[in-house]
Design an enzyme around this catalytic site. Structure first.
Site, PDB file in Angstrom:
ATOM      1  N   ASP A 151     -28.947  -2.850  21.083  1.00 45.56           N
ATOM      2  CA  ASP A 151     -30.001  -3.811  21.401  1.00 45.56           C
ATOM      3  C   ASP A 151     -30.868  -3.279  22.525  1.00 45.56           C
ATOM      4  O   ASP A 151     -30.371  -2.635  23.461  1.00 45.56           O
ATOM      5  CB  ASP A 151     -29.401  -5.165  21.797  1.00 45.56           C
ATOM      6  CG  ASP A 151     -28.543  -5.086  23.039  1.00 45.56           C
ATOM      7  OD1 ASP A 151     -28.959  -5.597  24.103  1.00 45.56           O
ATOM      8  OD2 ASP A 151     -27.439  -4.506  22.978  1.00 45.56           O
ATOM      9  N   SER A 152     -32.165  -3.522  22.433  1.00 45.47           N
ATOM     10  CA  SER A 152     -33.125  -3.164  23.471  1.00 45.47           C
ATOM     11  C   SER A 152     -33.084  -1.654  23.722  1.00 45.47           C
ATOM     12  O   SER A 152     -33.310  -0.874  22.806  1.00 45.47           O
ATOM     13  CB  SER A 152     -32.848  -3.985  24.736  1.00 45.47           C
ATOM     14  OG  SER A 152     -33.917  -3.888  25.654  1.00 45.47           O
ATOM     15  N   ALA A 153     -32.771  -1.219  24.941  1.00 49.04           N
ATOM     16  CA  ALA A 153     -32.651   0.223  25.186  1.00 49.04           C
ATOM     17  C   ALA A 153     -31.540   0.828  24.346  1.00 49.04           C
ATOM     18  O   ALA A 153     -31.604   2.000  23.963  1.00 49.04           O
ATOM     19  CB  ALA A 153     -32.395   0.490  26.663  1.00 49.04           C
ATOM     20  N   VAL A 177     -31.631  -4.108  17.364  1.00 49.16           N
ATOM     21  CA  VAL A 177     -31.898  -5.466  17.820  1.00 49.16           C
ATOM     22  C   VAL A 177     -32.943  -5.402  18.930  1.00 49.16           C
ATOM     23  O   VAL A 177     -32.708  -4.778  19.969  1.00 49.16           O
ATOM     24  CB  VAL A 177     -30.612  -6.138  18.323  1.00 49.16           C
ATOM     25  CG1 VAL A 177     -30.884  -7.589  18.732  1.00 49.16           C
ATOM     26  CG2 VAL A 177     -29.519  -6.081  17.253  1.00 49.16           C
ATOM     27  N   HIS A 273     -35.733 -12.300  24.452  1.00 49.11           N
ATOM     28  CA  HIS A 273     -35.076 -11.009  24.629  1.00 49.11           C
ATOM     29  C   HIS A 273     -33.704 -11.226  25.265  1.00 49.11           C
ATOM     30  O   HIS A 273     -33.546 -12.019  26.177  1.00 49.11           O
ATOM     31  CB  HIS A 273     -35.928 -10.102  25.524  1.00 49.11           C
ATOM     32  CG  HIS A 273     -35.445  -8.688  25.536  1.00 49.11           C
ATOM     33  ND1 HIS A 273     -35.839  -7.764  24.593  1.00 49.11           N
ATOM     34  CD2 HIS A 273     -34.581  -8.037  26.365  1.00 49.11           C
ATOM     35  CE1 HIS A 273     -35.255  -6.613  24.843  1.00 49.11           C
ATOM     36  NE2 HIS A 273     -34.484  -6.755  25.907  1.00 49.11           N
TER      37      HIS A 273
END
Length: 307
Positions: A151-153, A177, A273
């Protein structure tokens, strides 16, 4: 669509917390750790193993969750946190949930973080973790397929590593994600969701500054939207409606499709987020975790099916 009711209450309760970029990396790490207890625990596993995972730069901590029953695959899950914050304890509940639902063992590598270990340190650690998984899948799990997700980074790292390892081992699936895919703060979703949420518009430059430390932000291993994506494994791309990263997640799904990669899209319109960690508390978040787990299991089962 309006914000999910649970998210609305959560934002009201946390509105006085400092922004991630208001303090030091250690301050931000403490902020995410402080919320760990509130997300609850995950399902019991047949085995949970903490060990030192070898990398080209030494060893890193890692945790392997093995679910009950037949192991259908091995998922390497790379946690989010802007390459600066987060660890395997912060994502342990999620890892357990993914393992239980998917029937796959889940590896959580505690890759090195910036600014202490800037780019390409996290990329190399995650690449080495997937290489370890490819070997372990054969030795420990009877040749089980290997998938990557994050997810994200962590989504950024997952798709970067999948591309870097093309031809070195079969990765059957990538689950992304709300991934970071481009160094570009001018997209409309940045303006639309810059304030009032856990990830602020000004937080992303802070993360990138710590991570890059002068490296080229548009190189493919940082901004995979600018990479040749041909040959990448099938992808699930999950986006959130109230997220500065929304537009680049959608753009990356478009780019994968344009490169001939099979893509499944899911959008959580009322989510923010970071929602993936609140799956124990929020129905909409739980549904996305289940979708990620199901897609991982289906990809691994398809890879094992007779030709």
């Amino acid at each position: 669509m309006p914000l999910d009711p649970f998210v609305t209450v959560m934002l009201e309760r946390t509105r006085d917390l400092p922004a991630i970029s208001d303090g030091s990396p250690d301050d931000a790490r403490a902020l995410i750790a402080a919320g760990r207890e509130g997300i609850g625990t995950g399902p019991e596993m047949a085995e949970t193993r903490d060990f030192a995972l070898p990398t080209r730069s030494g060893s890193i901590p890692a945790r392997l969750h093995v679910p009950k029953g037949e192991v259908k695959g091995l998922l390497v899950y790379l946690h989010g946190g802007g390459w600066v914050i987060g660890n395997i304890d912060d994502f342990d509940t999620l890892g357990r949930a993914l393992a239980a639902r998917s029937g796959c063992a889940v590896l959580l590598p505690d890759y090195r973080l910036a600014p202490e270990s800037p780019f390409p340190g996290p990329v190399e650690d995650c690449e080495d973790a997937v290489l370890w998984a490819l070997e372990a899948a054969g030795e420990e799990f009877g040749g089980a397929p290997v998938a990557v997700a994050g997810d994200s980074a962590g989504g950024n790292l997952a798709t970067v590593v999948a591309r870097r390892l093309l031809g070195q081992g079969p990765i059957v699936f990538q689950g992304l994600v709300y991934p970071v895919t481009d160094y570009d703060f001018s997209r409309p979703s940045y303006a639309a969701h810059a304030e009032g949420f856990p990830l602020l518009g000004r937080d992303m430059p802070w993360f990138f500054d710590h991570y890059l430390q002068g490296a080229d932000p548009k190189q493919p291993d940082v901004s995979p939207l600018h990479a040749d994506l041909t040959g990448l494994p099938p992808a699930l791309v999950i986006t959130a409606g109230y997220d500065v990263l929304l537009d680049e997640g959608l753009a990356y799904a478009d780019a994968l499709e344009a490169a001939g990669v099979p893509v499944t899209r899911r959008h959580a319109p009322g989510m923010i987020h970071g929602f993936i960690r609140i799956h124990n508390l929020c129905e909409a978040a739980r549904l996305e975790v289940e979708a990620l787990a199901d897609a991982t299991r289906e990809a691994c089962e398809a890879a094992r099916a007779p030709a």
